[in-house]
Design a protein around this motif. Structure first.
Motif, PDB file in Angstrom:
ATOM      1  N   THR A   1      53.989  50.592  65.096  1.00  0.00           N
ATOM      2  CA  THR A   1      53.626  49.696  65.708  1.00  0.00           C
ATOM      3  C   THR A   1      51.949  49.458  65.530  1.00  0.00           C
ATOM      4  O   THR A   1      51.624  48.132  65.569  1.00  0.00           O
ATOM      5  CB  THR A   1      53.539  50.002  67.423  1.00  0.00           C
ATOM      6  N   ARG A   2      51.305  50.504  65.441  1.00  0.00           N
ATOM      7  CA  ARG A   2      49.808  50.211  64.878  1.00  0.00           C
ATOM      8  C   ARG A   2      49.614  49.442  63.598  1.00  0.00           C
ATOM      9  O   ARG A   2      48.825  48.680  63.451  1.00  0.00           O
ATOM     10  CB  ARG A   2      49.065  51.638  64.976  1.00  0.00           C
ATOM     11  N   GLU A   3      50.409  49.964  62.784  1.00  0.00           N
ATOM     12  CA  GLU A   3      50.581  49.313  61.364  1.00  0.00           C
ATOM     13  C   GLU A   3      50.777  47.638  61.556  1.00  0.00           C
ATOM     14  O   GLU A   3      50.061  46.928  60.654  1.00  0.00           O
ATOM     15  CB  GLU A   3      51.523  49.643  60.505  1.00  0.00           C
ATOM     16  N   ALA A   4      51.643  47.287  62.366  1.00  0.00           N
ATOM     17  CA  ALA A   4      52.020  45.776  62.642  1.00  0.00           C
ATOM     18  C   ALA A   4      51.031  45.178  63.491  1.00  0.00           C
ATOM     19  O   ALA A   4      50.528  44.060  63.015  1.00  0.00           O
ATOM     20  CB  ALA A   4      53.323  45.996  63.537  1.00  0.00           C
ATOM     21  N   PHE A   5      50.268  45.818  64.335  1.00  0.00           N
ATOM     22  CA  PHE A   5      49.063  45.347  65.034  1.00  0.00           C
ATOM     23  C   PHE A   5      47.847  44.924  63.911  1.00  0.00           C
ATOM     24  O   PHE A   5      47.003  44.116  63.898  1.00  0.00           O
ATOM     25  CB  PHE A   5      48.397  46.075  66.200  1.00  0.00           C
ATOM     26  N   VAL A   6      47.863  45.953  62.815  1.00  0.00           N
ATOM     27  CA  VAL A   6      46.569  45.849  61.936  1.00  0.00           C
ATOM     28  C   VAL A   6      46.994  44.731  61.040  1.00  0.00           C
ATOM     29  O   VAL A   6      45.959  43.914  60.686  1.00  0.00           O
ATOM     30  CB  VAL A   6      46.708  47.138  61.126  1.00  0.00           C
ATOM     31  N   ALA A   7      48.264  44.479  60.718  1.00  0.00           N
ATOM     32  CA  ALA A   7      48.660  43.396  59.990  1.00  0.00           C
ATOM     33  C   ALA A   7      48.460  41.998  60.482  1.00  0.00           C
ATOM     34  O   ALA A   7      48.073  41.169  59.866  1.00  0.00           O
ATOM     35  CB  ALA A   7      50.119  43.625  59.390  1.00  0.00           C
ATOM     36  N   LEU A   8      48.640  42.187  61.794  1.00  0.00           N
ATOM     37  CA  LEU A   8      48.562  40.850  62.772  1.00  0.00           C
ATOM     38  C   LEU A   8      46.931  40.467  62.692  1.00  0.00           C
ATOM     39  O   LEU A   8      46.834  39.210  62.453  1.00  0.00           O
ATOM     40  CB  LEU A   8      48.931  41.153  64.179  1.00  0.00           C
ATOM     41  N   VAL A   9      46.134  41.205  62.465  1.00  0.00           N
ATOM     42  CA  VAL A   9      44.672  40.878  62.327  1.00  0.00           C
ATOM     43  C   VAL A   9      44.448  40.669  60.929  1.00  0.00           C
ATOM     44  O   VAL A   9      43.458  39.730  60.419  1.00  0.00           O
ATOM     45  CB  VAL A   9      43.730  41.867  63.004  1.00  0.00           C
ATOM     46  N   LEU A  10      44.888  41.462  60.148  1.00  0.00           N
ATOM     47  CA  LEU A  10      44.586  41.453  58.646  1.00  0.00           C
ATOM     48  C   LEU A  10      44.774  39.895  58.122  1.00  0.00           C
ATOM     49  O   LEU A  10      43.743  39.686  57.061  1.00  0.00           O
ATOM     50  CB  LEU A  10      45.023  42.714  57.821  1.00  0.00           C
ATOM     51  N   PHE A  11      45.913  39.774  58.054  1.00  0.00           N
ATOM     52  CA  PHE A  11      46.277  38.427  57.412  1.00  0.00           C
ATOM     53  C   PHE A  11      45.309  37.244  57.686  1.00  0.00           C
ATOM     54  O   PHE A  11      44.799  36.416  56.899  1.00  0.00           O
ATOM     55  CB  PHE A  11      47.582  37.986  57.989  1.00  0.00           C
ATOM     56  N   PRO A  12      44.974  36.913  59.019  1.00  0.00           N
ATOM     57  CA  PRO A  12      44.053  35.766  59.343  1.00  0.00           C
ATOM     58  C   PRO A  12      42.551  36.087  58.728  1.00  0.00           C
ATOM     59  O   PRO A  12      42.001  35.101  58.102  1.00  0.00           O
ATOM     60  CB  PRO A  12      43.894  35.557  60.845  1.00  0.00           C
ATOM     61  N   VAL A  13      42.283  37.294  58.854  1.00  0.00           N
ATOM     62  CA  VAL A  13      40.785  37.812  58.435  1.00  0.00           C
ATOM     63  C   VAL A  13      40.887  37.657  56.802  1.00  0.00           C
ATOM     64  O   VAL A  13      39.750  37.141  56.105  1.00  0.00           O
ATOM     65  CB  VAL A  13      40.526  39.100  58.636  1.00  0.00           C
ATOM     66  N   GLY A  14      41.830  38.280  56.309  1.00  0.00           N
ATOM     67  CA  GLY A  14      41.878  38.128  54.757  1.00  0.00           C
ATOM     68  C   GLY A  14      42.060  36.644  54.148  1.00  0.00           C
ATOM     69  O   GLY A  14      41.530  36.196  53.174  1.00  0.00           O
ATOM     70  N   ALA A  15      42.695  35.647  55.122  1.00  0.00           N
ATOM     71  CA  ALA A  15      42.965  34.405  54.479  1.00  0.00           C
ATOM     72  C   ALA A  15      41.661  33.717  54.762  1.00  0.00           C
ATOM     73  O   ALA A  15      41.086  32.771  53.858  1.00  0.00           O
ATOM     74  CB  ALA A  15      43.954  33.637  55.556  1.00  0.00           C
ATOM     75  N   LEU A  16      40.731  33.823  55.962  1.00  0.00           N
ATOM     76  CA  LEU A  16      39.528  33.396  55.738  1.00  0.00           C
ATOM     77  C   LEU A  16      38.430  33.879  54.961  1.00  0.00           C
ATOM     78  O   LEU A  16      37.660  33.150  54.278  1.00  0.00           O
ATOM     79  CB  LEU A  16      38.728  33.636  57.393  1.00  0.00           C
ATOM     80  N   ALA A  17      38.607  35.005  54.477  1.00  0.00           N
ATOM     81  CA  ALA A  17      37.797  35.729  53.686  1.00  0.00           C
ATOM     82  C   ALA A  17      38.064  35.144  52.099  1.00  0.00           C
ATOM     83  O   ALA A  17      37.103  34.855  51.339  1.00  0.00           O
ATOM     84  CB  ALA A  17      37.959  37.136  53.301  1.00  0.00           C
ATOM     85  N   LEU A  18      39.321  34.808  52.077  1.00  0.00           N
ATOM     86  CA  LEU A  18      39.782  34.093  50.565  1.00  0.00           C
ATOM     87  C   LEU A  18      39.213  32.525  50.513  1.00  0.00           C
ATOM     88  O   LEU A  18      38.831  32.226  49.521  1.00  0.00           O
ATOM     89  CB  LEU A  18      41.351  34.081  50.769  1.00  0.00           C
ATOM     90  N   LEU A  19      39.198  32.038  51.580  1.00  0.00           N
ATOM     91  CA  LEU A  19      38.823  30.721  51.594  1.00  0.00           C
ATOM     92  C   LEU A  19      37.057  30.563  51.635  1.00  0.00           C
ATOM     93  O   LEU A  19      36.640  29.573  50.576  1.00  0.00           O
ATOM     94  CB  LEU A  19      39.217  29.900  52.896  1.00  0.00           C
ATOM     95  N   THR A  20      36.360  31.478  52.329  1.00  0.00           N
ATOM     96  CA  THR A  20      35.137  31.395  52.574  1.00  0.00           C
ATOM     97  C   THR A  20      34.288  32.305  51.372  1.00  0.00           C
ATOM     98  O   THR A  20      33.109  31.854  51.419  1.00  0.00           O
ATOM     99  CB  THR A  20      34.716  31.762  53.767  1.00  0.00           C
ATOM    100  N   LEU A  21      34.815  33.267  51.180  1.00  0.00           N
ATOM    101  CA  LEU A  21      34.119  34.454  50.576  1.00  0.00           C
ATOM    102  C   LEU A  21      32.883  34.869  51.118  1.00  0.00           C
ATOM    103  O   LEU A  21      31.970  35.515  50.552  1.00  0.00           O
ATOM    104  CB  LEU A  21      33.721  33.957  49.058  1.00  0.00           C
ATOM    105  N   GLN A  22      32.971  34.614  52.539  1.00  0.00           N
ATOM    106  CA  GLN A  22      31.927  35.238  53.434  1.00  0.00           C
ATOM    107  C   GLN A  22      31.902  36.905  53.077  1.00  0.00           C
ATOM    108  O   GLN A  22      33.070  37.665  53.436  1.00  0.00           O
ATOM    109  CB  GLN A  22      32.031  35.169  54.844  1.00  0.00           C
ATOM    110  N   PRO A  23      30.806  37.587  52.836  1.00  0.00           N
ATOM    111  CA  PRO A  23      30.789  39.071  52.696  1.00  0.00           C
ATOM    112  C   PRO A  23      31.224  39.901  53.797  1.00  0.00           C
ATOM    113  O   PRO A  23      31.862  40.792  53.600  1.00  0.00           O
ATOM    114  CB  PRO A  23      29.045  39.419  52.272  1.00  0.00           C
ATOM    115  N   GLN A  24      30.950  39.204  54.999  1.00  0.00           N
ATOM    116  CA  GLN A  24      31.432  40.115  56.318  1.00  0.00           C
ATOM    117  C   GLN A  24      32.900  40.019  56.413  1.00  0.00           C
ATOM    118  O   GLN A  24      33.374  41.136  56.578  1.00  0.00           O
ATOM    119  CB  GLN A  24      30.726  39.426  57.478  1.00  0.00           C
TER     120      GLN A  24
END
Length: 307
Positions: free
Chosen positions: A96-119
């Motif tokens: 369950t914890r893995e699934a919740f991490v993935a739920l947050v990881l994908f939108p954060v990763g997509a935003l990082a991919l688009l913006t390359l914001q260091p944070q």
């Protein structure tokens, strides 16, 4: 008419001895194989300064690996939409914890991919590490499989995920215009050495704590090939690159591939081939009639703890 031959009755030892688990097939193994490598890649991508185009390539590859692994395990479920039930057990389930991490990881990763914001890139790396840790705990939480429940399996799964992530990043960076520096090359050697150390510690732990003979046989046969192809050879290639041998980018790319391939073979071996069940044990061997009971017996194991 030919007489019907009766099937020979199975011996009791055959019924109670450890058996190779069949519940998790190659799709479950693929989740650990791809997901751990993707998490490690996202982490090192956040820590290493590379060209913007390579950062994007690494983030995309990491997300694809994690998504591909989760998709494989989703298709393993007989009724895939029941996968939503995984979100109901956060307090008790590492899955369950893995699934919740993935739920947050994908939108954060997509935003990082688009913006390359260091944070955002850093946050995606942290989430990748947490995803890798969750996967390691999933395997160790399966107490019925001695090769998984050993406490050293957690460190081994994290170490190989980091080595695979470093190997993937080495492959990505080898396509860049900037040469790979000696510090980065030295860090690859450290990742190789760390995984080799935890692999040796894991094997020693299985022997010391006890494991089914079948699991030990599989791992003993796998160990020499794993050490040679996934540690000795890539370390030599990286050392050649450090020494200035021409074609260093090709050497680093080959070393990275070997680091990844070795980790994937390791996880497939652990999940599919060395995953023998606990089996049954008798604390005392019963005897017919009078007399004292015999010693403890644990079919399919080299020894019984406490004897």
């Amino acid at each position: 008419m030919e007489p019907v031959m009766k099937k020979p009755a199975k011996r009791i030892s055959d019924l109670v001895s450890p058996r190779q688990q069949r519940n998790w097939d190659w799709r479950a193994a693929a989740n650990f194989i791809a997901g751990g490598a993707g998490g490690g890649l996202l982490l090192f991508n956040a820590l290493v300064s590379v060209e913007p185009g390579l950062i994007r390539a690494a983030i995309l590859l990491g997300l694809v690996l994690i998504g591909g692994g989760l998709t494989c395990v989703w298709f393993e479920i007989g009724r895939p939409w029941r996968a939503l039930n995984v979100y109901r057990h956060f307090g008790s389930s590492w899955m369950t914890r893995e699934a919740f991490v993935a739920l947050v990881l994908f939108p954060v990763g997509a935003l990082a991919l688009l913006t390359l914001q260091p944070q955002l890139v850093m946050l995606s790396g942290i989430l990748g590490l947490v995803f890798l840790y969750s996967q390691a705990r999933i395997l160790a939480a399966n107490k019925g499989i001695p090769a998984w429940r050993n406490s050293r399996s957690i460190a081994l799964m994290i170490a190989t995920g980091l080595a695979e992530g470093g190997g993937f990043l080495a492959c990505v960076v080898s396509f860049g215009t900037m040469p790979i520096g000696p510090v980065a090359l030295g860090f690859l050697v450290i990742l190789i050495a760390v995984r080799a150390y935890f692999w040796k510690a894991y094997l020693a732990g299985l022997v010391a704590d006890g494991a089914p003979d079948g699991a030990l046989k599989v791992l003993d046969e796998f160990a020499p090939r794993f050490m040679l192809m996934s540690h000795v050879m890539p370390a030599l290639l990286v050392l050649f690159a450090l020494a200035g041998v021409p074609g260093s980018a090709v050497l680093v790319f080959a070393a990275g591939l070997m680091m990844v391939a070795g980790g994937w073979m390791l996880k497939y071996t652990l999940v599919r081939r060395a995953a023998f069940t606990q089996g049954l044990a008798l604390l005392r061997l019963p005897v017919r009639g009078g007399g004292s009971a015999g010693p403890a017996v644990k079919p399919g194991w080299k020894a019984v703890a406490g004897t």
